[in-house]
Design an enzyme around this catalytic site. Structure first.
Site, mmCIF file in Angstrom:
data_model
loop_
_atom_site.group_PDB
_atom_site.id
_atom_site.type_symbol
_atom_site.label_atom_id
_atom_site.label_comp_id
_atom_site.label_asym_id
_atom_site.label_seq_id
_atom_site.Cartn_x
_atom_site.Cartn_y
_atom_site.Cartn_z
ATOM 1 N N LEU A 17 -83.310 -15.988 71.003
ATOM 2 C CA LEU A 17 -83.341 -16.815 72.214
ATOM 3 C C LEU A 17 -84.090 -18.129 71.990
ATOM 4 O O LEU A 17 -85.070 -18.183 71.257
ATOM 5 C CB LEU A 17 -83.991 -16.027 73.355
ATOM 6 C CG LEU A 17 -83.317 -14.694 73.693
ATOM 7 C CD1 LEU A 17 -84.042 -14.004 74.845
ATOM 8 C CD2 LEU A 17 -81.842 -14.874 74.021
ATOM 9 N N HIS A 18 -83.597 -19.159 72.664
ATOM 10 C CA HIS A 18 -84.232 -20.474 72.606
ATOM 11 C C HIS A 18 -84.210 -21.077 74.001
ATOM 12 O O HIS A 18 -83.747 -20.437 74.970
ATOM 13 C CB HIS A 18 -83.520 -21.371 71.585
ATOM 14 C CG HIS A 18 -82.026 -21.420 71.749
ATOM 15 N ND1 HIS A 18 -81.420 -21.948 72.863
ATOM 16 C CD2 HIS A 18 -81.018 -20.968 70.970
ATOM 17 C CE1 HIS A 18 -80.116 -21.859 72.742
ATOM 18 N NE2 HIS A 18 -79.837 -21.247 71.614
ATOM 19 N N ASP A 54 -70.900 -23.750 75.035
ATOM 20 C CA ASP A 54 -69.714 -22.966 74.682
ATOM 21 C C ASP A 54 -68.692 -23.120 75.810
ATOM 22 O O ASP A 54 -68.355 -22.151 76.508
ATOM 23 C CB ASP A 54 -70.105 -21.500 74.476
ATOM 24 C CG ASP A 54 -71.065 -21.351 73.304
ATOM 25 O OD1 ASP A 54 -70.697 -21.746 72.193
ATOM 26 O OD2 ASP A 54 -72.187 -20.869 73.507
ATOM 27 N N SER A 96 -79.003 -24.235 69.500
ATOM 28 C CA SER A 96 -78.119 -23.133 69.110
ATOM 29 C C SER A 96 -78.932 -22.172 68.263
ATOM 30 O O SER A 96 -79.792 -22.611 67.483
ATOM 31 C CB SER A 96 -76.949 -23.687 68.281
ATOM 32 O OG SER A 96 -76.344 -22.652 67.528
ATOM 33 N N GLY A 143 -82.344 -23.052 75.437
ATOM 34 C CA GLY A 143 -81.033 -23.037 76.107
ATOM 35 C C GLY A 143 -80.858 -21.749 76.901
ATOM 36 O O GLY A 143 -80.467 -21.773 78.082
ATOM 37 N N HIS A 144 -81.187 -20.605 76.267
ATOM 38 C CA HIS A 144 -81.105 -19.330 76.985
ATOM 39 C C HIS A 144 -82.117 -19.293 78.132
ATOM 40 O O HIS A 144 -81.812 -18.796 79.225
ATOM 41 C CB HIS A 144 -81.414 -18.158 76.046
ATOM 42 C CG HIS A 144 -80.480 -18.031 74.883
ATOM 43 N ND1 HIS A 144 -80.848 -18.308 73.586
ATOM 44 C CD2 HIS A 144 -79.178 -17.641 74.830
ATOM 45 C CE1 HIS A 144 -79.830 -18.088 72.780
ATOM 46 N NE2 HIS A 144 -78.804 -17.698 73.508
ATOM 47 N N GLY A 194 -73.813 -21.020 79.174
ATOM 48 C CA GLY A 194 -74.145 -22.406 78.834
ATOM 49 C C GLY A 194 -72.894 -23.225 78.596
ATOM 50 O O GLY A 194 -71.910 -22.725 78.031
HETATM 51 O O1 PAF Z 1 -72.450 -16.894 74.012
HETATM 52 C C1 PAF Z 1 -72.864 -15.827 73.518
HETATM 53 O O2 PAF Z 1 -74.028 -15.688 73.171
HETATM 54 C C2 PAF Z 1 -71.885 -14.675 73.332
HETATM 55 O O3 PAF Z 1 -70.626 -15.135 72.994
HETATM 56 C C3 PAF Z 1 -71.837 -13.737 74.541
HETATM 57 C C4 PAF Z 1 -71.292 -14.449 75.770
HETATM 58 C C5 PAF Z 1 -73.203 -13.180 74.835
HETATM 59 C C6 PAF Z 1 -70.896 -12.558 74.258
HETATM 60 O O4 PAF Z 1 -71.327 -11.824 73.151
#
Ligand code: PAF
Length: 290
Positions: A33-34, A150, A185, A36-37, A147
């Protein structure tokens, strides 16, 4: 924060939230996690309670020659950070829990899944759609947060949610960038210092496109040429694609109209990075969000 590893227990907690008419929010992740998350978690906290974050490195969305084995795994640090952000439930199933022996179903959103990322990574979006549908079924979120980095993934998930009449709303959150513009990312940790310096050309190409549009440029060939010239000026980059597409169909556009994305995918060293800018136009007014 409660950490849950089994589907059965996660379903029981989700059912409890439903019965109590609580608005459950889900942030699906693959960990590492960073910021962005964390921005997705903060968005979820603003709109939902309880907030569930899932961490699952989904083998079905990695091709045979991709980085499943070496994908960064930082579970303890992730767990601590999520607890600090006030997440209610961390759902972290094992691969065997999600895909027991005999698992034999794949979800495929046709058309949208075959382009851009889907062309370079065959089967990738089927793996994403399959795991996201499973997560939605298990967690029963009212809103799920993704996000915009993607963008194609989010568009595919939204299509799946519409087509299958899912009760989950898809919330698309802004891209979080490093001070020099590089989109955050989990794969950025693979970049050597030289690659890291080169990688910034990707967001600079999008910024150049944004600058041209702000300066009044609307000719698509000129916008693409501006973007591609910036990318080509960085010898460490190998460009997979740099295109401007309709935000709905993900087909290349001939003119800037409605909402579009400027999409870039490029390899730097051994690392493949994607980024985009969102182009919103209404009559003559055009706004570009990096
Ligand atoms: O974007 C992501 O991290 C992955 O593609 C997801 C949506 C968690 C599905 O595994």
């Amino acid at each position: 924060m409660e950490t849950v590893h089994t589907i059965q227990w996660m379903k029981a907690l989700a059912q409890d939230a439903l019965v109590n008419e609580r608005s459950l929010g889900l942030v699906p992740t693959m960990g590492a996690l960073h910021e962005g998350h964390f921005s997705l978690v903060r968005a979820a906290k603003r709109k939902c309670s309880p907030v569930v974050v899932s961490i699952f490195v989904n083998p079905k969305q990695f091709g045979p020659s991709e980085d499943l084995k070496k994908y960064p795994r930082t579970f303890e640090a992730d767990r601590e950070a999520l607890a600090g952000l006030g997440v209610d439930i961390l759902f972290a199933p094992t691969s065997e829990e999600m895909y027991p022996a005999g698992f034999n179903t794949s979800v495929s959103v046709k058309g949208l899944s075959d382009r851009w990322e889907g062309r370079v990574r065959p089967g990738h979006f089927d793996g994403v759609a399959t795991v996201v549908l499973k997560l939605f079924e298990i967690v029963q979120p009212r809103i799920a947060f993704f996000g915009r980095k993607d963008a194609q993934q989010a568009r595919i998930i939204r299509q799946m949610a519409t087509d299958l009449n899912l009760n989950t709303e898809i919330d698309l959150c802004p891209i979080v960038r490093e001070p020099d513009g590089l989109a955050l990312s989990s794969r950025n940790v693979y970049l050597s210092p030289d690659d890291r310096r080169a990688a910034v050309a990707i967001s600079q190409a999008l910024a150049a496109c944004q600058g041209s549009i702000s300066g009044g440029e609307r000719d698509l060939a000129n916008l693409l040429a501006t973007m591609r010239a910036k990318l080509e000026s960085e010898p460490r980059l190998t460009v997979d694609y740099a295109e401007i597409v309709d935000a709905d169909s993900f087909e290349p556009v001939r003119v800037i109209r409605g909402n579009c994305y400027a999409l870039i995918a490029a390899k730097v060293g051994g690392t493949r990075l994607i980024d985009n800018a969102c182009i919103e136009s209404e009559s003559d007014a055009v706004r570009v969000l990096l």
